[in-house]
Scaffold this motif. Sequence first.
Motif, mmCIF file in Angstrom:
data_model
loop_
_atom_site.group_PDB
_atom_site.id
_atom_site.type_symbol
_atom_site.label_atom_id
_atom_site.label_comp_id
_atom_site.label_asym_id
_atom_site.label_seq_id
_atom_site.Cartn_x
_atom_site.Cartn_y
_atom_site.Cartn_z
ATOM 1 N N ASP A 193 68.246 51.559 71.651
ATOM 2 C CA ASP A 193 69.265 52.576 71.372
ATOM 3 C C ASP A 193 69.479 52.685 69.859
ATOM 4 O O ASP A 193 70.510 52.263 69.330
ATOM 5 N N THR A 194 68.511 53.261 69.164
ATOM 6 C CA THR A 194 68.568 53.303 67.699
ATOM 7 C C THR A 194 69.715 54.166 67.190
ATOM 8 O O THR A 194 70.293 53.855 66.151
ATOM 9 N N GLU A 195 70.045 55.234 67.917
ATOM 10 C CA GLU A 195 71.109 56.117 67.442
ATOM 11 C C GLU A 195 72.446 55.396 67.366
ATOM 12 O O GLU A 195 73.207 55.573 66.415
ATOM 13 N N SER A 196 72.734 54.563 68.353
ATOM 14 C CA SER A 196 73.992 53.813 68.342
ATOM 15 C C SER A 196 74.019 52.802 67.197
ATOM 16 O O SER A 196 75.046 52.628 66.541
ATOM 17 N N VAL A 197 72.893 52.157 66.936
ATOM 18 C CA VAL A 197 72.836 51.167 65.864
ATOM 19 C C VAL A 197 72.969 51.852 64.507
ATOM 20 O O VAL A 197 73.629 51.331 63.607
ATOM 21 N N VAL A 198 72.371 53.028 64.362
ATOM 22 C CA VAL A 198 72.528 53.791 63.114
ATOM 23 C C VAL A 198 73.996 54.173 62.922
ATOM 24 O O VAL A 198 74.540 54.052 61.819
ATOM 25 N N LEU A 199 74.650 54.600 63.988
ATOM 26 C CA LEU A 199 76.080 54.938 63.885
ATOM 27 C C LEU A 199 76.912 53.723 63.498
ATOM 28 O O LEU A 199 77.832 53.837 62.689
ATOM 29 N N VAL A 200 76.587 52.559 64.039
ATOM 30 C CA VAL A 200 77.307 51.334 63.669
ATOM 31 C C VAL A 200 77.082 51.025 62.191
ATOM 32 O O VAL A 200 78.020 50.677 61.460
ATOM 33 N N ALA A 201 75.835 51.171 61.724
ATOM 34 C CA ALA A 201 75.534 50.909 60.317
ATOM 35 C C ALA A 201 76.279 51.881 59.404
ATOM 36 O O ALA A 201 76.816 51.476 58.359
ATOM 37 N N LEU A 202 76.328 53.145 59.786
ATOM 38 C CA LEU A 202 77.039 54.127 58.956
ATOM 39 C C LEU A 202 78.548 53.918 59.021
ATOM 40 O O LEU A 202 79.259 54.153 58.028
ATOM 41 N N PHE A 203 79.061 53.466 60.158
ATOM 42 C CA PHE A 203 80.486 53.129 60.246
ATOM 43 C C PHE A 203 80.793 51.934 59.338
ATOM 44 O O PHE A 203 81.816 51.922 58.648
ATOM 45 N N ALA A 204 79.898 50.938 59.333
ATOM 46 C CA ALA A 204 80.080 49.785 58.441
ATOM 47 C C ALA A 204 80.067 50.236 56.985
ATOM 48 O O ALA A 204 80.855 49.739 56.165
ATOM 49 N N HIS A 205 79.195 51.184 56.657
ATOM 50 C CA HIS A 205 79.144 51.733 55.297
ATOM 51 C C HIS A 205 80.471 52.391 54.943
ATOM 52 O O HIS A 205 81.019 52.170 53.860
ATOM 53 N N ALA A 206 80.988 53.201 55.850
ATOM 54 C CA ALA A 206 82.262 53.883 55.594
ATOM 55 C C ALA A 206 83.401 52.869 55.446
ATOM 56 O O ALA A 206 84.271 53.032 54.582
#
Length: 136
Positions: A40-53
């Motif tokens: 589920d790469t899309e969910s992991v990318v969203l988690v990474a971008l949330f961590a960035h924010a």
Amino acid sequence: ADFRGAVAMVSAAFAFQHFAGFHMIVAYMPEVFASIGIVDTESVVLVALFAHALLMACAPLFIEPLGRSSMMQVGAALMSGAHFVLSYFHSAREHAWWNPPDLALLAVSFGVAGHAVGLGIVPWAILADTFPDEIA
């Protein structure tokens, strides 16, 4: 007052912000995550971008105590390391070199953190400090 020097400095900071390569890390996140077996790469990318924010939201708390220069240096070191390791990761896949999956995950994490604490936030602080309040 003459603000040409200040405008040039702030413009350069924002140019470096955009050319630092964070967008390339984000663009290749799904490929990197898929190549290390994450389904589920899309969910992991969203988690990474949330961590960035989240890091970007917390970074202003550290600008004054740590200093802009220190934060830029730490951010640049993390981003440079991330780009180096991701370059190795992609080359290692092609040449069948030693390539643990955690390496790519670590590099993406360093890239996200480095951008958030360095080039992601510090140019905005420089912009706020460069010009007097009267011109705002």
